[in-house]
Design a protein around this motif. Sequence first.
Motif, PDB file in Angstrom:
ATOM      1  N   ASN A   1      48.476  43.587  39.202  1.00  0.00           N
ATOM      2  CA  ASN A   1      49.849  43.793  39.644  1.00  0.00           C
ATOM      3  C   ASN A   1      50.669  44.057  38.384  1.00  0.00           C
ATOM      4  O   ASN A   1      50.634  43.267  37.451  1.00  0.00           O
ATOM      5  CB  ASN A   1      50.341  42.535  40.363  1.00  0.00           C
ATOM      6  CG  ASN A   1      51.756  42.666  40.868  1.00  0.00           C
ATOM      7  OD1 ASN A   1      52.588  43.342  40.269  1.00  0.00           O
ATOM      8  ND2 ASN A   1      52.045  42.001  41.955  1.00  0.00           N
TER       9      ASN A   1
ATOM     10  N   GLU B   1      44.330  41.414  42.024  1.00  0.00           N
ATOM     11  CA  GLU B   1      43.786  41.421  43.374  1.00  0.00           C
ATOM     12  C   GLU B   1      42.542  42.271  43.423  1.00  0.00           C
ATOM     13  O   GLU B   1      42.501  43.369  42.871  1.00  0.00           O
ATOM     14  CB  GLU B   1      44.825  41.966  44.360  1.00  0.00           C
ATOM     15  CG  GLU B   1      46.008  41.049  44.506  1.00  0.00           C
ATOM     16  CD  GLU B   1      46.774  41.280  45.778  1.00  0.00           C
ATOM     17  OE1 GLU B   1      46.181  41.718  46.778  1.00  0.00           O
ATOM     18  OE2 GLU B   1      47.975  40.991  45.765  1.00  0.00           O
TER      19      GLU B   1
ATOM     20  N   HIS C   1      49.256  38.679  38.332  1.00  0.00           N
ATOM     21  CA  HIS C   1      48.336  38.595  39.470  1.00  0.00           C
ATOM     22  C   HIS C   1      47.336  39.743  39.460  1.00  0.00           C
ATOM     23  O   HIS C   1      47.673  40.880  39.123  1.00  0.00           O
ATOM     24  CB  HIS C   1      49.118  38.589  40.776  1.00  0.00           C
ATOM     25  CG  HIS C   1      50.059  37.428  40.877  1.00  0.00           C
ATOM     26  ND1 HIS C   1      49.648  36.146  41.127  1.00  0.00           N
ATOM     27  CD2 HIS C   1      51.399  37.357  40.717  1.00  0.00           C
ATOM     28  CE1 HIS C   1      50.686  35.338  41.131  1.00  0.00           C
ATOM     29  NE2 HIS C   1      51.772  36.044  40.868  1.00  0.00           N
TER      30      HIS C   1
ATOM     31  N   LYS D   1      41.628  31.135  40.259  1.00  0.00           N
ATOM     32  CA  LYS D   1      41.272  31.856  41.479  1.00  0.00           C
ATOM     33  C   LYS D   1      42.179  31.365  42.599  1.00  0.00           C
ATOM     34  O   LYS D   1      42.313  30.159  42.822  1.00  0.00           O
ATOM     35  CB  LYS D   1      39.811  31.608  41.841  1.00  0.00           C
ATOM     36  CG  LYS D   1      39.334  32.469  42.985  1.00  0.00           C
ATOM     37  CD  LYS D   1      37.829  32.358  43.180  1.00  0.00           C
ATOM     38  CE  LYS D   1      37.386  33.293  44.283  1.00  0.00           C
ATOM     39  NZ  LYS D   1      35.941  33.247  44.480  1.00  0.00           N
ATOM     40  N   ASP D   2      42.849  32.283  43.266  1.00  0.00           N
ATOM     41  CA  ASP D   2      43.803  31.920  44.321  1.00  0.00           C
ATOM     42  C   ASP D   2      43.118  31.824  45.681  1.00  0.00           C
ATOM     43  O   ASP D   2      42.108  32.374  45.921  1.00  0.00           O
ATOM     44  CB  ASP D   2      44.942  32.937  44.382  1.00  0.00           C
ATOM     45  CG  ASP D   2      45.761  32.945  43.089  1.00  0.00           C
ATOM     46  OD1 ASP D   2      45.804  31.933  42.383  1.00  0.00           O
ATOM     47  OD2 ASP D   2      46.344  34.013  42.797  1.00  0.00           O
TER      48      ASP D   2
ATOM     49  N   GLU E   1      38.615  38.777  46.321  1.00  0.00           N
ATOM     50  CA  GLU E   1      39.178  37.617  45.632  1.00  0.00           C
ATOM     51  C   GLU E   1      40.463  37.982  44.909  1.00  0.00           C
ATOM     52  O   GLU E   1      40.710  39.138  44.619  1.00  0.00           O
ATOM     53  CB  GLU E   1      38.160  37.027  44.650  1.00  0.00           C
ATOM     54  CG  GLU E   1      37.583  38.048  43.697  1.00  0.00           C
ATOM     55  CD  GLU E   1      36.300  37.583  43.021  1.00  0.00           C
ATOM     56  OE1 GLU E   1      36.089  36.365  42.894  1.00  0.00           O
ATOM     57  OE2 GLU E   1      35.523  38.449  42.610  1.00  0.00           O
ATOM     58  N   LYS E   2      41.270  36.956  44.637  1.00  0.00           N
ATOM     59  CA  LYS E   2      42.530  37.118  43.904  1.00  0.00           C
ATOM     60  C   LYS E   2      42.556  36.098  42.777  1.00  0.00           C
ATOM     61  O   LYS E   2      42.027  35.002  42.908  1.00  0.00           O
ATOM     62  CB  LYS E   2      43.736  36.838  44.803  1.00  0.00           C
ATOM     63  CG  LYS E   2      43.933  37.758  45.951  1.00  0.00           C
ATOM     64  CD  LYS E   2      45.167  37.316  46.716  1.00  0.00           C
ATOM     65  CE  LYS E   2      45.307  38.039  48.020  1.00  0.00           C
ATOM     66  NZ  LYS E   2      46.491  37.581  48.757  1.00  0.00           N
ATOM     67  N   TYR E   3      43.239  36.466  41.706  1.00  0.00           N
ATOM     68  CA  TYR E   3      43.400  35.571  40.571  1.00  0.00           C
ATOM     69  C   TYR E   3      44.837  35.618  40.085  1.00  0.00           C
ATOM     70  O   TYR E   3      45.527  36.616  40.261  1.00  0.00           O
ATOM     71  CB  TYR E   3      42.485  35.984  39.412  1.00  0.00           C
ATOM     72  CG  TYR E   3      41.026  35.746  39.674  1.00  0.00           C
ATOM     73  CD1 TYR E   3      40.417  34.568  39.267  1.00  0.00           C
ATOM     74  CD2 TYR E   3      40.251  36.696  40.328  1.00  0.00           C
ATOM     75  CE1 TYR E   3      39.076  34.345  39.506  1.00  0.00           C
ATOM     76  CE2 TYR E   3      38.917  36.474  40.578  1.00  0.00           C
ATOM     77  CZ  TYR E   3      38.326  35.299  40.164  1.00  0.00           C
ATOM     78  OH  TYR E   3      37.008  35.075  40.412  1.00  0.00           O
ATOM     79  N   THR E   4      45.243  34.538  39.428  1.00  0.00           N
ATOM     80  CA  THR E   4      46.500  34.512  38.701  1.00  0.00           C
ATOM     81  C   THR E   4      46.182  34.121  37.270  1.00  0.00           C
ATOM     82  O   THR E   4      45.575  33.072  37.036  1.00  0.00           O
ATOM     83  CB  THR E   4      47.488  33.490  39.300  1.00  0.00           C
ATOM     84  OG1 THR E   4      47.779  33.866  40.648  1.00  0.00           O
ATOM     85  CG2 THR E   4      48.783  33.447  38.504  1.00  0.00           C
TER      86      THR E   4
END
Length: 192
Positions: free
Chosen positions: A149, A170, A168, A191-192, A174-177
């Motif tokens: 992002n 995506e 962020h 890992k979100d 999976e998603k991460y911050t």
Amino acid sequence: MKRIVAFLMMILSVVIIAGCSNETATTNTTHTSIFTDPEIITKAMADLREMPELKGKDLKLFQDVTVSDIDGEGNVIDLDVLKPDTTDKVDHYTYINGKWTGPSPVQLTGDGNMDDNIMPIKSIDFSKVTQIYKIADEKAKAIEQGQVNKSVIYEFDVDAHMYRAHIHIEGAREKYTGIFDANGNLLMMRKD
């Protein structure tokens, strides 16, 4: 016959002129991202400090700061500054299209202490935005259909009285911050 030749010459001229116009337009719309060129944010922050109402003042940021590269708008920085020589007035500034707009007054709510909500502008090393993005981009490459992002949000933690940068990532599954300190050091990839 002369009319046909004149008509064809006119069409050829229009095509040549239109072709030149498109080439010029394409060349002029080259966009350099704030996330890949550290000079952009360095210059932007120097320009902010040179604004007449801020020049030579000890600048203090109020709460969160957002740095983005928005499709169709370009590089954008949104931040709020405690109005110099005041203790309770905040102004909003936006950097877009290579220049700052503002100040515009911010309406404050709540009964908190202003000193708990401000930090010196030098508490954030803005030159590290490219490094933050690069680390997030490397993580994105390691996950399926990963994309970063294009916003770094410096969130102000009132309790800890410090900034942490969040970006962020995506992917398909999976998603991460990515969470960084205000100097661009990776604290965690959550890992979100």
